[in-house]
Design a protein around this motif. Structure first.
Motif, PDB file in Angstrom:
ATOM      1  N   THR A 110      37.621  12.308 -33.166  1.00 39.62           N
ATOM      2  CA  THR A 110      36.506  11.180 -33.093  1.00 39.62           C
ATOM      3  C   THR A 110      37.196   9.988 -32.365  1.00 39.62           C
ATOM      4  N   ASN A 111      38.606   9.895 -32.333  1.00 42.59           N
ATOM      5  CA  ASN A 111      39.340   8.494 -31.979  1.00 42.59           C
ATOM      6  C   ASN A 111      39.988   8.943 -30.628  1.00 42.59           C
ATOM      7  N   TRP A 112      39.882   9.590 -29.658  1.00 45.07           N
ATOM      8  CA  TRP A 112      40.336   9.795 -28.780  1.00 45.07           C
ATOM      9  C   TRP A 112      40.756   8.191 -27.889  1.00 45.07           C
ATOM     10  N   THR A 113      42.248   8.276 -27.592  1.00 45.52           N
ATOM     11  CA  THR A 113      42.565   7.121 -26.959  1.00 45.52           C
ATOM     12  C   THR A 113      42.020   6.558 -25.889  1.00 45.52           C
ATOM     13  N   GLU A 114      41.443   7.443 -24.804  1.00 46.26           N
ATOM     14  CA  GLU A 114      40.783   7.592 -23.717  1.00 46.26           C
ATOM     15  C   GLU A 114      39.601   8.196 -23.539  1.00 46.26           C
ATOM     16  N   GLU A 115      38.652   7.857 -22.923  1.00 46.20           N
ATOM     17  CA  GLU A 115      37.479   8.898 -22.449  1.00 46.20           C
ATOM     18  C   GLU A 115      37.885  10.092 -21.909  1.00 46.20           C
ATOM     19  N   TYR A 116      38.845  10.056 -20.873  1.00 40.62           N
ATOM     20  CA  TYR A 116      39.513  11.025 -20.111  1.00 40.62           C
ATOM     21  C   TYR A 116      40.861  11.039 -20.548  1.00 40.62           C
ATOM     22  N   TYR A 134      38.905   3.316 -21.659  1.00 44.50           N
ATOM     23  CA  TYR A 134      39.048   2.898 -23.130  1.00 44.50           C
ATOM     24  C   TYR A 134      37.712   2.868 -23.755  1.00 44.50           C
ATOM     25  N   TYR A 135      37.678   3.090 -24.961  1.00 42.79           N
ATOM     26  CA  TYR A 135      36.248   3.046 -25.592  1.00 42.79           C
ATOM     27  C   TYR A 135      36.292   1.833 -26.404  1.00 42.79           C
ATOM     28  N   PRO A 136      35.301   1.031 -26.393  1.00 45.38           N
ATOM     29  CA  PRO A 136      35.413  -0.187 -27.132  1.00 45.38           C
ATOM     30  C   PRO A 136      35.659   0.052 -28.693  1.00 45.38           C
ATOM     31  N   LYS A 137      36.282  -0.718 -29.307  1.00 47.97           N
ATOM     32  CA  LYS A 137      36.728  -0.595 -30.641  1.00 47.97           C
ATOM     33  C   LYS A 137      35.528  -0.315 -31.452  1.00 47.97           C
ATOM     34  N   GLU A 138      34.479  -1.060 -31.482  1.00 47.96           N
ATOM     35  CA  GLU A 138      33.116  -1.105 -32.189  1.00 47.96           C
ATOM     36  C   GLU A 138      32.613   0.408 -32.085  1.00 47.96           C
ATOM     37  N   LEU A 139      32.612   0.799 -31.142  1.00 46.76           N
ATOM     38  CA  LEU A 139      32.413   2.265 -30.670  1.00 46.76           C
ATOM     39  C   LEU A 139      33.217   3.220 -31.629  1.00 46.76           C
ATOM     40  N   LEU A 140      34.336   3.125 -31.413  1.00 52.33           N
ATOM     41  CA  LEU A 140      35.221   4.017 -32.094  1.00 52.33           C
ATOM     42  C   LEU A 140      34.953   3.833 -33.765  1.00 52.33           C
ATOM     43  N   ASP A 141      35.108   2.489 -34.028  1.00 56.48           N
ATOM     44  CA  ASP A 141      34.553   2.457 -35.332  1.00 56.48           C
ATOM     45  C   ASP A 141      33.451   2.904 -36.060  1.00 56.48           C
ATOM     46  N   GLU A 178      27.319  11.237 -38.901  1.00 58.82           N
ATOM     47  CA  GLU A 178      26.186  11.207 -38.288  1.00 58.82           C
ATOM     48  C   GLU A 178      26.021  10.549 -36.929  1.00 58.82           C
ATOM     49  N   THR A 179      27.024   9.296 -36.966  1.00 54.01           N
ATOM     50  CA  THR A 179      26.879   8.681 -35.696  1.00 54.01           C
ATOM     51  C   THR A 179      27.623   9.545 -34.614  1.00 54.01           C
ATOM     52  N   TYR A 180      28.612  10.036 -35.160  1.00 53.15           N
ATOM     53  CA  TYR A 180      29.557  10.781 -34.037  1.00 53.15           C
ATOM     54  C   TYR A 180      28.816  11.944 -33.379  1.00 53.15           C
ATOM     55  N   HIS A 181      28.221  12.893 -34.684  1.00 54.34           N
ATOM     56  CA  HIS A 181      27.736  14.102 -34.091  1.00 54.34           C
ATOM     57  C   HIS A 181      26.443  13.630 -33.121  1.00 54.34           C
ATOM     58  N   LYS A 182      25.809  12.630 -33.530  1.00 58.18           N
ATOM     59  CA  LYS A 182      24.598  12.270 -32.322  1.00 58.18           C
ATOM     60  C   LYS A 182      25.158  11.826 -31.237  1.00 58.18           C
ATOM     61  N   PHE A 183      26.153  10.965 -31.062  1.00 61.27           N
ATOM     62  CA  PHE A 183      26.919  10.678 -29.613  1.00 61.27           C
ATOM     63  C   PHE A 183      27.482  11.929 -29.021  1.00 61.27           C
ATOM     64  N   ARG A 184      28.140  12.710 -29.773  1.00 63.98           N
ATOM     65  CA  ARG A 184      28.592  14.058 -29.104  1.00 63.98           C
ATOM     66  C   ARG A 184      27.447  15.199 -28.541  1.00 63.98           C
ATOM     67  N   LYS A 185      26.245  15.159 -29.167  1.00 64.70           N
ATOM     68  CA  LYS A 185      25.351  16.030 -28.903  1.00 64.70           C
ATOM     69  C   LYS A 185      24.874  15.335 -27.622  1.00 64.70           C
ATOM     70  N   GLU A 186      24.532  14.341 -27.559  1.00 72.38           N
ATOM     71  CA  GLU A 186      23.892  13.629 -26.248  1.00 72.38           C
ATOM     72  C   GLU A 186      24.900  13.862 -25.011  1.00 72.38           C
ATOM     73  N   LEU A 187      26.393  13.799 -25.472  1.00 66.29           N
ATOM     74  CA  LEU A 187      27.153  13.582 -24.281  1.00 66.29           C
ATOM     75  C   LEU A 187      27.178  15.101 -23.858  1.00 66.29           C
TER      76      LEU A 187
END
Length: 624
Positions: A142-148, A301-308, A314-323
């Motif tokens: 869940t904490n990839w340094t960069e999006e790509y 880079y992802y915003p720190k708030e998003l990574l936190d 549940e938040t990450y699961h929703k993010f990954r499903k949408e992506l």
């Protein structure tokens, strides 16, 4: 109709038998004696009639001595996986837990796992889809340094997966498989394995061999005349020399595939001058799957708030499903003349024109005459911008030959350079890089000119040989890790059947393979894959047969793999009687013989029952 695979070997290869490792002997079952004189065969139905009973009693033609073991007695199956990249690692996670009794070994020529991410270290190597999609479905990071993510971070992720799930216990690293030969009598494969650390060559035996060598496992330098005479620095981008510093040098980059498009913008600011040879036009996309703004040359880079926030499952699961869902919604862009494909063309032309605004005259040389998606899309951040820089020459004129100092094009112009980087790809015919011989045939010949398989898994006349990401296996759209996982789940079902039901060998029927090939060849002409472009999907032959994709979407192939069609396979049994039910044993289960254990595992609390999956779990009540 697909051609029969009945042809002879053109590669004569002898595999060694030294240091041969024996697999356990096969179970033999005694045949029954011939019927007595008082018994006659009824030719109408193949049963025995007893004269003493007035012909009123029937029993089977053959009887045999039952195997004295419970039906669920532990059985062993020796399985070799060739390759320890993404697919090999996933096999090392899923197969041991899904196939009881498996004795697994995973061979790889490299010193560690990772496959292409271990081998490719050229400047700018990174994933061209978001890293949150390019990971397993069961081990999310869940904490990839960069999006790509850069290649090094992707490699570390897959090494982490291998370590966490104890895949290293199955690994034979720096062990190169140089050949495989099938023995019809024993029903086993003998591998030729080269220990690259010691030089030892040995020949282990396996019941089943699974290739997981990847699509681009054998890079090669182009064969231009005079290339061996060139005296400067010459490398393929997949064999990048980490000691090479391009700073201040004149450099040529040949090829505008995925790696060439990444190398060019990353070395352009460093070199004195860059000659970029691009034989074919190509589409440059904003993003691979339409997931948003897409890649830039600079890190996303992802915003720190998003990574936190991802620390909440549940938040990450929703993010990954949408992506991840966005990668399943682009299938319609594959069809000829579709509005969505036309829309891609318009969007890409606008994007490319904007990126080339400093040298707009380049646009006509880069825009292809084939539709988007005929070749694999490449985002190429910074690539087009690099072509507009004053220290870059974009060269479409074909290369004639090399000299000791540089490259000569077909118009007789010589361009001297201090280094040549060949981003010219790897083998795209999907033929294995070593001989695989069965029933008098080499798979390299059987797959020439086109590799033909049953559902991407296997080929007739090559028993007990399976492929992950084989020809016509991967559905367009979707994600690579998910498709690898569903292929391995199918293979696990097949291996469980083989190991528990006394099966000596298995292979798809020619008829079933012909039907699948016919379906594939009827589907692809409707798509842009069949247009006049050279790609790895058609083996580099414009208009050639499409073997790089599944004939349908990623969701389509996942649905097709859920329930194996066992009727499409041909089986041979270990029992000398050939009786397909010899594996039933003595009529007992292990728990019953011991007089202990849960004999009613199916009974559940009403609130825990889902009738859709009720009584369908293969491991329910399994005596481990």
């Amino acid at each position: 109709m697909a051609p029969s695979l009945e042809h002879s070997i053109s590669h004569e290869v002898e595999l060694p038998v030294l240091a041969k490792e024996k697999a356990p002997d096969l179970v033999e079952v005694n045949s029954s004696p011939e019927p007595s004189g008082q018994e006659v065969k009824n030719g109408r139905n193949g049963h025995i009639l007893s004269e003493e009973a007035g012909g009123s009693v029937q029993r089977p033609v053959r009887t045999f001595e039952l195997e004295d073991h419970p039906i669920d007695a532990p059985s062993k199956i020796r399985v070799a996986v060739i390759g320890a990249g993404l697919a090999g690692i996933t096999a090392g996670v899923l197969l041991p837990i899904k196939v009881p009794g498996i004795e697994l070994q995973i061979f790889d020529k490299n010193a560690d796992v990772g496959g292409t991410w271990y081998e490719n270290i050229y400047p700018g190597v990174r994933c061209d889809i978001p890293a949150n999609v390019y990971q397993s479905t069961f081990e999310p990071k869940t904490n990839w340094t960069e999006e790509y993510a850069q290649g090094s971070e992707i490699l570390e992720y897959w090494k982490h997966v291998a370590q966490k799930y104890n895949v290293y216990q199955y690994l034979k690293l720096r062990h190169k498989v140089a050949g495989a030969k099938w023995d019809e009598d024993t029903g086993r494969w003998t591998l030729r394995v080269e220990n690259q650390a010691t030089g030892e060559i040995y020949a282990p035996e396996f019941d089943v061999v699974i290739t997981a060598i990847g699509r681009f496992n054998a890079w090669k330098l182009p064969d231009y005349p005079g290339i061996k005479d060139y005296q400067g620095h010459l490398r393929h981008s997949s064999a990048w020399d980490p000691k090479f510093d391009p700073t201040g040098k004149t450099v040529a980059v040949i090829g505008n595939g995925a790696s060439g498009i990444q190398v060019v913008p990353n070395i352009q600011p460093l070199v004195k001058h860059l000659d970029h040879y691009a034989r074919s036009p190509t589409w440059i996309a904003g993003s691979f799957g339409g997931e948003g703004p897409g890649r830039r040359l600079e890190p996303n880079y992802y915003p720190k708030e998003l990574l936190d926030s991802f620390e909440d499952p549940e938040t990450y699961h929703k993010f990954r499903k949408e992506l991840e869902s966005t990668f399943y919604r682009r299938f319609g862009t594959l069809f000829k003349g579709s509005e969505t494909n036309k829309g891609l063309r318009e969007d890409f032309i606008k994007l490319m024109a904007e990126r080339l605004k400093q040298k707009p005259e380049l646009l006509e040389h880069i825009i292809p005459d084939f539709s988007p998606n005929c070749r694999r899309l490449t985002p190429g951040p910074g690539y087009l911008e690099a072509l507009t820089e004053e220290n870059v020459s974009f060269i479409r004129t074909p290369i004639s030959h090399f000299t000791k100092d540089g490259i000569v094009t077909s118009d007789s112009v010589e361009r001297k350079v201090e280094a040549v980087i060949c981003s010219t790809g790897a083998n795209v015919d999907m033929r294995p890089p070593f001989p695989i011989i069965a029933n008098g045939k080499d798979l390299r010949d059987a797959w020439s000119p086109d590799p033909l398989t049953y559902l991407g898994f296997s080929t007739p006349s090559f028993p007990n040989l399976l492929h992950v990401q084989g020809p016509n296996a991967a559905g367009h759209s979707g994600t690579v890790p998910n498709q690898v996982e569903t292929q391995l789940v199918y293979i696990a079902k097949l291996l469980r059947k083989v190991s528990t039901q006394g099966i000596k060998s298995f292979s798809p029927s020619q008829a079933a393979t012909d039907d699948f090939v016919a379906y594939s060849d009827s589907f692809f002409p409707k798509t842009v894959f069949s247009e006049n472009c050279s790609s790895w999907a058609n083996g580099g032959r414009p208009g050639g047969r499409i073997h790089g994709h599944w004939p349908g979407s990623a969701s389509h192939v996942n649905f097709a793999r859920k329930d194996p069609r066992w009727e499409d396979w041909e089986w041979k049994y270990k029992s000398k009687t050939g009786n397909r039910f010899a594996w039933l044993g003595n009529g007992w289960t292990r728990k019953e013989e011991r007089g202990e254990g849960d004999l009613t595992p199916y009974l559940k609390k009403p609130g825990d029952i889902d009738l859709r999956s009720y009584h369908e779990s293969w491991y329910e009540g399994l005596d481990r």
